[in-house]
Enzyme design. Structure first.
Site, PDB file in Angstrom:
ATOM      1  N   SER A   7       0.856  -0.865  -0.135  1.00 34.53           N
ATOM      2  CA  SER A   7       0.182  -0.271  -0.168  1.00 34.53           C
ATOM      3  C   SER A   7       1.170   1.303  -0.200  1.00 34.53           C
ATOM      4  CB  SER A   7      -0.803  -0.176   1.175  1.00 34.53           C
ATOM      5  OG  SER A   7      -1.482  -1.140   1.712  1.00 34.53           O
TER       6      SER A   7
HETATM    7  N1  SAH Z   1      -1.358  -4.297   4.022  1.00 34.72           N
HETATM    8  C1  SAH Z   1      -1.040  -4.782   2.671  1.00 34.72           C
HETATM    9  C2  SAH Z   1      -1.035  -4.800   1.009  1.00 34.72           C
HETATM   10  C3  SAH Z   1      -2.541  -5.117   1.098  1.00 34.72           C
HETATM   11  S1  SAH Z   1      -2.318  -5.366  -0.588  1.00 34.72           S
HETATM   12  C4  SAH Z   1       1.373  -4.261   2.606  1.00 34.72           C
HETATM   13  O1  SAH Z   1       0.877  -3.804   3.565  1.00 34.72           O
HETATM   14  O2  SAH Z   1       2.017  -4.278   1.761  1.00 34.72           O
HETATM   15  C5  SAH Z   1      -4.037  -6.797  -0.070  1.00 34.72           C
HETATM   16  C6  SAH Z   1      -3.204  -7.838   0.448  1.00 34.72           C
HETATM   17  O3  SAH Z   1      -5.093  -8.640  -0.068  1.00 34.72           O
HETATM   18  C7  SAH Z   1      -2.804  -8.866  -1.015  1.00 34.72           C
HETATM   19  O4  SAH Z   1      -1.520  -9.743  -0.675  1.00 34.72           O
HETATM   20  C8  SAH Z   1      -4.264  -9.827  -1.709  1.00 34.72           C
HETATM   21  O5  SAH Z   1      -3.352 -11.457  -1.218  1.00 34.72           O
HETATM   22  C9  SAH Z   1      -5.149 -10.195   0.097  1.00 34.72           C
HETATM   23  N2  SAH Z   1      -6.254 -10.350  -0.352  1.00 34.72           N
HETATM   24  C10 SAH Z   1      -6.976 -11.222  -0.823  1.00 34.72           C
HETATM   25  N3  SAH Z   1      -8.261 -10.959  -1.009  1.00 34.72           N
HETATM   26  C11 SAH Z   1      -7.793 -12.025   0.713  1.00 34.72           C
HETATM   27  C12 SAH Z   1      -8.485 -13.492   1.469  1.00 34.72           C
HETATM   28  N4  SAH Z   1     -10.010 -12.836   1.237  1.00 34.72           N
HETATM   29  N5  SAH Z   1      -8.097 -13.580   2.231  1.00 34.72           N
HETATM   30  C13 SAH Z   1      -7.076 -12.700   2.792  1.00 34.72           C
HETATM   31  N6  SAH Z   1      -5.688 -12.617   1.645  1.00 34.72           N
HETATM   32  C14 SAH Z   1      -6.450 -11.761   0.704  1.00 34.72           C
END
Ligand code: SAH
Length: 226
Positions: free
Chosen positions: A75
């Site tokens: 992010s």
């Molecule tokens: N917080 C992260 C950025 C998140 S990007 C950081 O600091 O880098 C969003 C993430 O959510 C991705 O890695 C994606 O694979 C995950 N994601 C999407 N749907 C999900 C689900 N149902 N359960 C767990 N993770 C999920």
């Protein structure tokens, strides 16, 4: 002469070049209205360049999201600062759950502030990478879990004072609401891409109140293997 670096004396370690660019990033976040010193200090302590691919590390302190593989992104620092500000806005939580570990950066920032951090990811290689990364950096208060559907949360480890979802949910994830502690809050981007809003859900007994905040843009939350 006082420069950016002197203004942020807590930014230390991991080499001068990285410390200086990190201090500049904090200046930018302040200019954008991030005023909670706890958030700025925590972000000053986390080496974001260790959360992206080496090829990308020269851009690690730009205020932008960056690709981390598997179609996912780390992010934007401003968004992490906003989310972390909201996490602290109602007092320091003891136990927090993050859905969407991604690079592990947001989890590391939270680990600087909160005693117990749980984080869930559905993409196995990202999860494995983050476990190693957080161990290498010495974060012992983060438990990273792999789960195909993060919306189920971690019922065995709850209830949580705060739940933050760092991927955009089409609808409010009801199961997660149940894992909030009394008075706890969930911060979650809700809505289709292009129309996401940040929502804060607050639990009072069996009542869940909702507050709608800024428009945001997170990668989508994937439910099971749809
Ligand atoms: N917080 C992260 C950025 C998140 S990007 C950081 O600091 O880098 C969003 C993430 O959510 C991705 O890695 C994606 O694979 C995950 N994601 C999407 N749907 C999900 C689900 N149902 N359960 C767990 N993770 C999920």
């Amino acid at each position: 002469m006082s420069d950016t670096f002197d203004k942020h004396p807590h930014v230390r370690g991991y080499g001068m070049a990285s410390a200086r660019s990190r201090a500049r990033l904090l200046d930018r976040l302040e200019a954008l209205g991030i005023t909670d010193i706890r958030v700025l200090e925590a972000m000053g302590r986390v080496p974001r360049h260790r959360f992206v691919d080496e090829a990308m590390s020269s851009r690690a302190y730009d205020d932008t999201a960056l690709p981390i593989g598997y179609g996912q992104t780390i992010s934007q620092p401003y968004v992490v600062a906003q989310m972390t500000t909201l996490v602290l806005a109602y007092g320091l939580p003891g136990k927090i759950l993050e859905i969407g570990t991604g690079s592990g950066y947001q989890a590391a920032v939270l680990a600087e502030l909160v005693d117990e951090v749980y984080t869930v990811e559905r993409v196995e290689p990202l999860h494995n990478l983050v476990r190693r990364r957080l161990a290498d950096l010495g974060y012992r208060n983060v438990r990273a879990r792999l789960a195909s559907s993060g919306v189920l949360g971690l019922p065995n480890y709850g209830p949580f004072d705060v739940i933050i979802v760092t991927c955009g949910a089409a609808q409010l994830p009801e199961t997660l609401c149940e894992q909030l502690a009394e008075g706890g809050r969930m911060i979650v981007p809700v809505g289709e891409s292009g129309g996401q809003r940040l929502v804060v859900v607050r639990r009072q007994g069996d009542h869940f109140s909702k507050e709608f905040l800024d428009a945001v843009s997170f990668v989508p939350l994937i439910e099971n293997d749809r």
